[in-house]
Design a protein around this motif. Sequence first.
Motif, short mmCIF file in Angstrom:
data_model
loop_
_atom_site.label_atom_id
_atom_site.label_comp_id
_atom_site.label_asym_id
_atom_site.label_seq_id
_atom_site.Cartn_x
_atom_site.Cartn_y
_atom_site.Cartn_z
N ARG A 1 6.64 -0.44 16.98
CA ARG A 1 5.27 -0.09 17.40
C ARG A 1 5.12 -0.15 18.92
O ARG A 1 4.47 0.69 19.53
N GLU B 1 6.68 2.95 20.39
CA GLU B 1 5.79 4.11 20.25
C GLU B 1 4.68 4.08 21.29
O GLU B 1 4.26 5.11 21.82
N SER B 2 4.21 2.88 21.58
CA SER B 2 3.16 2.72 22.58
C SER B 2 3.66 3.16 23.97
O SER B 2 2.94 3.80 24.73
N PHE C 1 6.07 5.35 24.45
CA PHE C 1 6.19 6.81 24.38
C PHE C 1 4.83 7.45 24.70
O PHE C 1 4.74 8.42 25.45
N ASP C 2 3.78 6.89 24.08
CA ASP C 2 2.43 7.44 24.31
C ASP C 2 2.04 7.31 25.79
O ASP C 2 1.50 8.25 26.38
N ASP C 3 2.32 6.15 26.36
CA ASP C 3 1.96 5.94 27.77
C ASP C 3 2.72 6.90 28.68
O ASP C 3 2.16 7.42 29.66
N ARG D 1 3.92 9.85 27.87
CA ARG D 1 3.37 11.21 27.70
C ARG D 1 2.03 11.33 28.44
O ARG D 1 1.75 12.36 29.04
N SER D 2 1.22 10.27 28.40
CA SER D 2 -0.06 10.32 29.13
C SER D 2 0.19 10.49 30.63
O SER D 2 -0.64 11.06 31.34
N ALA E 1 9.65 10.60 19.27
CA ALA E 1 9.35 10.96 20.67
C ALA E 1 9.16 12.47 20.82
O ALA E 1 8.25 12.92 21.52
N LYS F 1 5.82 13.51 19.85
CA LYS F 1 4.77 13.14 20.81
C LYS F 1 4.70 14.11 21.98
O LYS F 1 3.86 13.97 22.87
#
Lengths: 297, 95
Positions: A214, A217-218, A220-222, A224-225, A262, A265
């Motif tokens: 988890r 994944e967080s 990866f999100d950051d 991408r942001s 990834a 995302k």
Amino acid sequence: MSLNAVSTRLPHWLIKKIYRNEASLETKEILKSLKLNTVCESARCPNMWECFSKRRATFMILGDICSRDCSFCSVKKGVPRDVDESESAGIAEAVGRMNLKHVVITSVTRDDLEDGGSSHFARTVSMLKKRYPEVLVEVLTPDFQGKVDCIKRVAESGPDIFNHNIETVKRLYEYVRPRADYYRSLDFLGFIKTNYSGIYTKSGLMVGLGETGRELESVFDDLRSAGCDILTVGQYLSPSKNNIPVAEYVHPDVFKDLENIAFAKGFLYVMSGPFVRSSYNADQVFDKIKNKDKTEV
Amino acid sequence: MVEIVVPDLGEDVEKAKISFWHYEEGDKIEKNSDIVELTTDKATFNVPAPETGIITELYFEEGDEVEVGEVIALIDDENEELELSEDEEEEDTNF
């Protein structure tokens, strides 16, 4: 076979073949004769012989002594020496002799320098672009303590790919990168993407340090942001007994899962595997994203 | 005779441990087949045979520490029996 030998063997997917052939020995000789440092040798990278056998290496500038003391890294730590400006010309010479089409330049961290070594990065990239306009240049830089002028200086020297590694999940920063800052690294990548849209951005993570799925994944999100285009994920291997130990040997199937997650995302390209490192097969990655860009257009 | 030498395994790495011999003395080994697995603090490597031949010497036991640059095994790549058996193999494949 001794029991001791059995108990200390790594999982089979973490055994690397030594590619000691004419090409790899020649690569070593070129690097030695030009007195160039590589992260391949300094970080004791397990891929070293493989990459050298393909006449590839990741050049490490600004000397071989790092001003930080990250607990995961085997590069020498201490008081760095003066910057040797001749490193740039040496790399340019090596690029010609090795017939490189894609050059990766990284460095030790130089918090002792006012410009963090950014001028030397910029000088090296400019020299390469002038001498070999067709060659792709990828930089993998430290965070320059978040100094915008340093980041701009390197970005404006003309690299095709700008890599800055996030390295691990936010919770483990204190343990793994005590003198770095998770959000500073994200801001760094975001700044490049916002201001230099023609440069691909890239970042990398080590797994096996005790992070959870988890948490990954967080990250990866950051990333991408922050507009990060390319991601690398590889197994952390402890360089010595003085470095932090490995918490887990992650199975190749899990690396594949991470790669799929990834990609979903939105990263343009993801490389995830036990022996994936920041610049591992970097030239192949660029070919793939260029083709992908064309397809999407 | 071909010497199997502990290769350079990265900066300041002076020693490695022999974690596994893939063959025994007297075995025939093909070029590029892994002869030994070496382990450093950071990683584990398979070292391939540079030539086809008969392994005549394994100088160390599994678990032993060896130094970078040290000769750890010998392969006889000029063995007449080896050449003969290769010729025989070739003949066999003609049938």
